[in-house]
Design a protein around this motif. Structure first.
Motif, PDB file in Angstrom:
ATOM      1  N   ALA A 132      26.724 -11.011 -24.375  1.00  0.00           N
ATOM      2  CA  ALA A 132      27.126 -11.255 -26.011  1.00  0.00           C
ATOM      3  C   ALA A 132      28.721 -11.213 -26.383  1.00  0.00           C
ATOM      4  N   TYR A 133      28.621 -11.733 -27.296  1.00  0.00           N
ATOM      5  CA  TYR A 133      30.225 -10.868 -27.908  1.00  0.00           C
ATOM      6  C   TYR A 133      29.822  -9.846 -29.090  1.00  0.00           C
ATOM      7  N   ILE A 134      31.241  -9.446 -28.723  1.00  0.00           N
ATOM      8  CA  ILE A 134      31.286  -7.987 -30.010  1.00  0.00           C
ATOM      9  C   ILE A 134      32.566  -8.260 -30.614  1.00  0.00           C
ATOM     10  N   GLN A 135      33.019  -7.674 -31.348  1.00  0.00           N
ATOM     11  CA  GLN A 135      34.754  -7.212 -32.256  1.00  0.00           C
ATOM     12  C   GLN A 135      34.415  -5.743 -31.976  1.00  0.00           C
ATOM     13  N   LEU A 141      35.628  -9.597 -28.060  1.00  0.00           N
ATOM     14  CA  LEU A 141      35.402  -9.563 -26.657  1.00  0.00           C
ATOM     15  C   LEU A 141      33.588 -10.412 -26.043  1.00  0.00           C
ATOM     16  N   ARG A 142      34.062 -10.179 -24.574  1.00  0.00           N
ATOM     17  CA  ARG A 142      32.817 -11.734 -24.437  1.00  0.00           C
ATOM     18  C   ARG A 142      32.023 -10.828 -23.500  1.00  0.00           C
ATOM     19  N   LEU A 143      31.126 -10.081 -23.497  1.00  0.00           N
ATOM     20  CA  LEU A 143      30.663  -9.654 -22.451  1.00  0.00           C
ATOM     21  C   LEU A 143      29.681 -10.205 -21.342  1.00  0.00           C
ATOM     22  N   SER A 144      30.351 -10.803 -20.667  1.00  0.00           N
ATOM     23  CA  SER A 144      30.033 -11.779 -19.294  1.00  0.00           C
ATOM     24  C   SER A 144      28.833 -10.990 -18.284  1.00  0.00           C
ATOM     25  N   HIS A 145      28.251 -11.808 -17.500  1.00  0.00           N
ATOM     26  CA  HIS A 145      27.329 -10.862 -17.187  1.00  0.00           C
ATOM     27  C   HIS A 145      27.848 -11.788 -15.452  1.00  0.00           C
ATOM     28  N   ALA A 150      31.590  -8.763 -16.481  1.00  0.00           N
ATOM     29  CA  ALA A 150      33.097  -8.205 -17.059  1.00  0.00           C
ATOM     30  C   ALA A 150      33.940  -9.072 -18.215  1.00  0.00           C
ATOM     31  N   LEU A 151      35.000  -8.239 -18.978  1.00  0.00           N
ATOM     32  CA  LEU A 151      34.789  -8.265 -19.905  1.00  0.00           C
ATOM     33  C   LEU A 151      35.907 -10.078 -20.285  1.00  0.00           C
ATOM     34  N   ILE A 152      35.916 -10.734 -21.530  1.00  0.00           N
ATOM     35  CA  ILE A 152      36.533 -11.872 -21.311  1.00  0.00           C
ATOM     36  C   ILE A 152      37.411 -11.413 -22.923  1.00  0.00           C
ATOM     37  N   VAL A 153      38.492 -10.826 -23.100  1.00  0.00           N
ATOM     38  CA  VAL A 153      39.049 -10.849 -24.237  1.00  0.00           C
ATOM     39  C   VAL A 153      40.184 -12.207 -25.195  1.00  0.00           C
ATOM     40  N   PHE A 154      39.461 -11.853 -26.731  1.00  0.00           N
ATOM     41  CA  PHE A 154      40.206 -13.023 -27.687  1.00  0.00           C
ATOM     42  C   PHE A 154      41.098 -12.507 -28.411  1.00  0.00           C
ATOM     43  N   ASP A 155      42.062 -13.261 -28.767  1.00  0.00           N
ATOM     44  CA  ASP A 155      42.237 -12.478 -29.731  1.00  0.00           C
ATOM     45  C   ASP A 155      43.052 -13.815 -30.462  1.00  0.00           C
ATOM     46  N   PRO A 156      42.275 -13.234 -32.093  1.00  0.00           N
ATOM     47  CA  PRO A 156      43.166 -14.659 -33.108  1.00  0.00           C
ATOM     48  C   PRO A 156      44.622 -14.995 -32.693  1.00  0.00           C
ATOM     49  N   PHE A 282      40.998 -17.673 -17.491  1.00  0.00           N
ATOM     50  CA  PHE A 282      40.071 -16.588 -17.616  1.00  0.00           C
ATOM     51  C   PHE A 282      38.415 -16.581 -18.372  1.00  0.00           C
ATOM     52  N   TYR A 283      38.058 -17.551 -17.484  1.00  0.00           N
ATOM     53  CA  TYR A 283      37.074 -17.954 -16.706  1.00  0.00           C
ATOM     54  C   TYR A 283      36.062 -18.236 -15.495  1.00  0.00           C
ATOM     55  N   ASN A 284      34.907 -17.981 -15.517  1.00  0.00           N
ATOM     56  CA  ASN A 284      34.387 -18.564 -13.847  1.00  0.00           C
ATOM     57  C   ASN A 284      33.811 -19.257 -13.800  1.00  0.00           C
ATOM     58  N   CYS A 285      34.715 -20.689 -13.768  1.00  0.00           N
ATOM     59  CA  CYS A 285      33.335 -21.592 -13.615  1.00  0.00           C
ATOM     60  C   CYS A 285      32.344 -22.181 -12.456  1.00  0.00           C
ATOM     61  N   PRO A 286      31.043 -23.010 -12.493  1.00  0.00           N
ATOM     62  CA  PRO A 286      30.827 -23.610 -11.498  1.00  0.00           C
ATOM     63  C   PRO A 286      31.808 -24.653 -10.516  1.00  0.00           C
ATOM     64  N   VAL A 287      31.782 -24.843  -9.564  1.00  0.00           N
ATOM     65  CA  VAL A 287      32.303 -26.155  -8.379  1.00  0.00           C
ATOM     66  C   VAL A 287      31.143 -26.846  -8.112  1.00  0.00           C
ATOM     67  N   PRO A 288      31.680 -27.943  -9.059  1.00  0.00           N
ATOM     68  CA  PRO A 288      30.523 -29.090  -8.725  1.00  0.00           C
ATOM     69  C   PRO A 288      30.031 -29.430  -6.972  1.00  0.00           C
ATOM     70  N   PRO A 289      28.923 -29.545  -6.599  1.00  0.00           N
ATOM     71  CA  PRO A 289      28.698 -29.362  -5.104  1.00  0.00           C
ATOM     72  C   PRO A 289      28.936 -30.580  -4.421  1.00  0.00           C
ATOM     73  N   LYS A 290      28.967 -30.022  -3.194  1.00  0.00           N
ATOM     74  CA  LYS A 290      29.614 -31.574  -2.473  1.00  0.00           C
ATOM     75  C   LYS A 290      28.203 -33.032  -2.750  1.00  0.00           C
TER      76      LYS A 290
END
Length: 308
Positions: A132-135, A141-145, A150-156, A282-290
């Motif tokens: 989830a996101y908390i403020q 802060l994105r609570l990423s599982h 990980a924690l991802i920080v967002f600053d307006p 700052f993200y962890n993105c899936p890589v397309p399979p071959k």
């Protein structure tokens, strides 16, 4: 891997090929009024996405930091330089929060007197939540599982907002809109989706979609990530095509297969989108399979706006 029909084995490797089998799914025919309605909805969503990227406190451009838990069960957040995540804001206490991974959940606890955080519309000193996101203060802060928390920080007030230059899409082309059945994997086999941060993310192979494009028969594997915060009936497709690295983002693109009441799925490449990594590091993105490399150019959906 189980043995499959030879033609499908070829398609699994090549993505698209000439075929003598029964015709694959063709684009959905729409009458003029329905077509105009679909085009209008897609264009409305694109306008909303542009405004979100330009100004939202959770925009990809607002992301300014990431801290992985690694082998730690908890991370501290505060204005103290000794905190695992240091945030500078008048509302942030030296030892503001402790965030602990508890299985698929996160426990968030305020430490110093006067420390608070927001979860949804509630101000709290302690709570348990899934991803989830908390403020805290001005920061989100994105609570990423993703099994790699990980924690991802967002600053307006992120300086990256100054780099905003919009996004780019191909014109809407309904020749890339399909309604088609899922060729289910009877074993619903587990598979691994690699990610941009070198992680091996576990997924379930739901099956394959077969469709006609550019005079060829194409086939894409659909998966469901097996991690907290994922699930549901929408299937994810991570793919590359002949435009990748040229007109579209080099890593590839994503498109969702949406279930319909008749048991089929809507697969609309006009809705193909870039991973968050196309804008932010700052993200962890899936890589397309071959296996999901199409040899035809898919000139539909999001193009590369070249933020990197």
């Amino acid at each position: 891997m189980k043995k499959i029909l030879p033609i499908l084995a070829v398609l699994a490797l090549a993505g698209c090929a000439r075929s003598g089998r029964e015709p694959a799914a063709q684009p959905v025919p729409l009458d003029p009024a329905a077509a105009q309605s679909v085009i209008g909805e897609i264009e409305r969503e694109r306008a909303e996405t542009l405004e979100w990227l330009r100004a939202s406190p959770r925009s990809y451009l607002a992301a300014v930091d990431r801290v992985d838990f690694g082998g730690k069960g908890s991370l501290t957040v505060g204005s103290d330089p000794a905190a695992d995540l240091t945030l500078k804001d008048a509302a942030i206490r030296p030892r503001h929060l402790r965030i602990t991974v508890e299985g698929d959940l996160f426990r968030v606890e305020a430490l110093d007197d006067g420390a608070r955080f927001r979860l949804g519309d509630r101000e709290m000193r302690e709570g348990v939540t899934g991803p989830a996101y908390i403020q805290a203060g001005r920061f989100h802060l994105r609570l990423s599982h993703q099994r790699f928390p990980a924690l991802i920080v967002f600053d307006p007030e992120s300086p990256r907002f100054a780099a905003y230059k919009g996004l780019r899409w191909f014109p809407v082309d309904l020749a890339w809109r399909y309604e088609l059945p899922l060729e289910r994997d009877p074993a619903a086999e587990k598979t691994v989706i690699l990610s941009t941060r070198g992680h091996r993310r576990t997924a379930e192979r739901a099956g394959w979609f077969r469709f006609s494009a550019g005079g060829e028969e194409c086939r894409l594997e659909a998966t469901r990530l097996l991690e907290p915060g994922s699930g549901g009936e929408i299937l994810g497709i991570y793919f590359r095509d002949a435009t990748s690295g040229r007109e579209t983002y080099s890593l590839g693109r994503y498109v969702d297969a949406v279930p319909l009441e008749n048991g089929n799925y809507l697969l609309d490449f006009n809705q193909a989108y870039n991973p968050a990594c196309a804008v932010s590091e700052f993200y962890n993105c899936p890589v397309p399979p071959k296996a999901n490399t199409l040899t035809v150019p898919v000139r539909a959906g999001e193009m590369d706006a070249h933020y990197h």
